[in-house]
Design a protein around this motif. Structure first.
Motif, short mmCIF file in Angstrom:
data_model
loop_
_atom_site.label_atom_id
_atom_site.label_comp_id
_atom_site.label_asym_id
_atom_site.label_seq_id
_atom_site.Cartn_x
_atom_site.Cartn_y
_atom_site.Cartn_z
N GLU A 13 -65.74 -49.37 -12.18
CA GLU A 13 -67.06 -49.94 -11.86
C GLU A 13 -68.18 -49.17 -12.55
O GLU A 13 -69.27 -49.70 -12.77
CB GLU A 13 -67.29 -49.94 -10.35
N ASP A 22 -69.29 -51.96 -19.41
CA ASP A 22 -68.72 -53.03 -20.23
C ASP A 22 -67.21 -53.18 -20.02
O ASP A 22 -66.49 -53.66 -20.88
CB ASP A 22 -69.03 -52.80 -21.71
N ALA A 75 -64.05 -54.40 -17.18
CA ALA A 75 -63.73 -55.14 -15.96
C ALA A 75 -62.23 -55.05 -15.73
O ALA A 75 -61.46 -54.92 -16.69
CB ALA A 75 -64.15 -56.60 -16.11
N LYS A 77 -66.10 -55.89 -10.04
CA LYS A 77 -67.18 -56.88 -9.96
C LYS A 77 -67.47 -57.54 -11.30
O LYS A 77 -67.90 -58.68 -11.36
CB LYS A 77 -68.43 -56.22 -9.39
N HIS A 78 -67.25 -56.82 -12.40
CA HIS A 78 -67.58 -57.40 -13.71
C HIS A 78 -66.55 -58.42 -14.16
O HIS A 78 -66.79 -59.14 -15.15
CB HIS A 78 -67.68 -56.30 -14.76
N ASN A 136 -67.26 -62.15 -15.04
CA ASN A 136 -67.81 -62.56 -16.33
C ASN A 136 -66.76 -63.21 -17.23
O ASN A 136 -67.10 -63.90 -18.18
CB ASN A 136 -68.40 -61.35 -17.08
#
Lengths: 128, 312
Positions: free
Chosen positions: B278, B282, B284, B298-299, B302
């Motif tokens: 986290e 950049d 995930a 959380k990423h 995307n």
């Protein structure tokens, strides 16, 4: 004139050969993924200090001397080629046994949540 | 039209795909196995005459290396630094002590018996290189295994070469680098395999220009003197990592970063690994724990198709 470092052991190399120590800390300070952009990694900030007209240069003080075998360094000190083994280029002649063929790939369009039922272009998993 | 070629190299199943007409694909894609064969001749630890093997046998002596070897060595140095020493090619001795001393296909068929002591010290700190001459000296006691960095580098190079012709993707044994989006503008769909049910997928990711990689304990494992071993070494112990992460998938700006990050997450364990992930803006990730529970960073929304994934 060969310079002497008061605190650290020193060593010399022939003129024109720059000694670089590649510690993890040094490498990390060099712009992390520059190699990926096809750029030469510039690690000149840790190149040899103290070159003089004799052609001798001190090794950087970062050198962990305890781990370096003198027998391995001496050939470089005495002769620019002696003791160096050039292993550049392919060293094994092997051929592809069965030539793989080019095939058409079909990517199915996703149709819902989850992962089931959709066909990706590729699949990531632990190294197969 | 998307065309692909599949082949085996670097001990892994490989696939390269290129969206161009068939005639051009049939000219370009067959070159990919040849590129990788050439690189493997330099980088493989399983080939006695590779540059890597020769360097490992020449401890204490200066060796001149090729541009390819130099590139991968520098990437390894960067990876070791970025991972704070957790991911390093200096783990070959530990891998061999754990039993990974020959090609994995041979290990699966023949088993392993080794009686050596594990040691924890493993880093490139003692490496000496001469930049302009591309000379490398590794001290006695240190051996290198480029492993995932070499595969990631190869995938990256293939994409660099292929995307001159059109949208491309390269899968190097599950470590995947995607090139630019397809001609209709859509990203490349990439499935995350289920480590507990290999025939199933967990999620579908959509990537264009990113890399994704998975590290896991689910495939490259074996028994050594009755103990289960796997190939992800924790340099802090010198042993295969004892982790509650069964499998970690990471998306990153390139596949080399993704491969490194997946290993870091596995070594750190699910809680600390997710926290580390986290913190990487950049990156995930998708973590499958040993009890088959999942953690999603959380990423990842995307890149994820499903609502389950996007709700995290």
């Amino acid at each position: 004139m060969q310079q002497t470092n008061r605190n650290k052991p020193t060593a010399g190399v022939l003129n024109g050969i720059k000694i670089v120590i590649a510690s993890g800390a040094v490498a990390g300070a060099m712009g992390i993924w520059s190699m990926l952009a096809g750029k030469a990694l510039n690690i000149s900030n840790v190149q040899a200090q103290g070159q003089d007209n004799t052609g001798l240069a001190e090794l950087p003080t970062l050198i962990p001397y305890a781990a370096v075998q003198a027998s391995g360094v001496n050939p470089v000190l005495n002769n620019s080629t002696t003791g160096l083994r050039n292993v550049t280029g392919p060293t094994q002649n092997s051929t592809i046994q069965t030539a793989p063929v080019v095939q058409t790939m079909v990517i199915a369009a996703p149709s819902g949540g989850g992962g089931g039922g959709k066909k990706g272009a590729a699949r990531t998993n632990s190294s197969r | 039209m998307i065309n692909q070629i599949k082949f085996r190299a670097m001990g892994s199943q490989m696939m390269a795909a290129l969206e161009v007409d068939l005639e051009l694909a049939e000219t370009i894609l067959p070159q990919v196995p040849q590129w990788i064969e050439e690189w493997e001749q330099s980088l493989s630890r399983f080939r006695p005459e590779s540059e890597l093997s020769r360097l490992n046998r020449s401890q204490g002596k200066m060796i001149r290396v090729s541009e390819i070897f130099w590139d991968v060595l520098n990437l390894s140095l960067q990876t070791e630094h970025t991972s704070q020493g957790l991911v390093t090619p200096a783990v070959l001795n530990a891998l061999e002590t754990a039993g990974y001393s020959k090609d994995f296909d041979l290990i699966r068929s023949g088993g392993v018996q080794i009686n050596q002591e594990f040691t924890s010290k493993a880093s490139l700190e003692d490496l000496i290189v001469v930049e302009e001459e591309k000379l490398v000296l590794i001290p006695k006691g240190l051996s290198l295994d480029f492993g995932g960095v070499a595969k990631g580098w190869a995938a990256q190079k293939v994409i660099e070469n292929l995307q001159k012709f059109g949208p491309a993707i390269m899968d190097a044994g599950g470590d995947i680098m995607s090139g630019s989006a397809l001609q209709d503008g859509s990203p490349w769909p990439i499935a995350i395999g289920d480590p507990f049910q290999p025939e199933n997928d967990l999620e579908m990711l959509y990537l264009a220009g990113e890399g994704v990689a998975t590290s896991g304990q689910d495939y490259r494992f074996w028994n050594l003197n009755g103990t289960r071993m796997h190939h992800i070494i924790d340099v802090r112990t010198g042993r295969p990592a004892e982790s509650d992460v069964f499998s970690a998938t990471v998306v990153a700006p390139n596949v080399i970063q993704a491969e490194m990050a997946a290993k870091v997450v596995l070594i750190l364990g699910s809680e600390e690994g997710l926290s580390w992930l986290e913190d990487q803006p950049d990156h995930a990730g998708y973590i499958v724990r040993m009890d088959n529970t999942k953690l999603i960073s959380k990423h990842l929304s995307n890149y994820c198709w499903s609502k389950t994934c996007q709700n995290h």
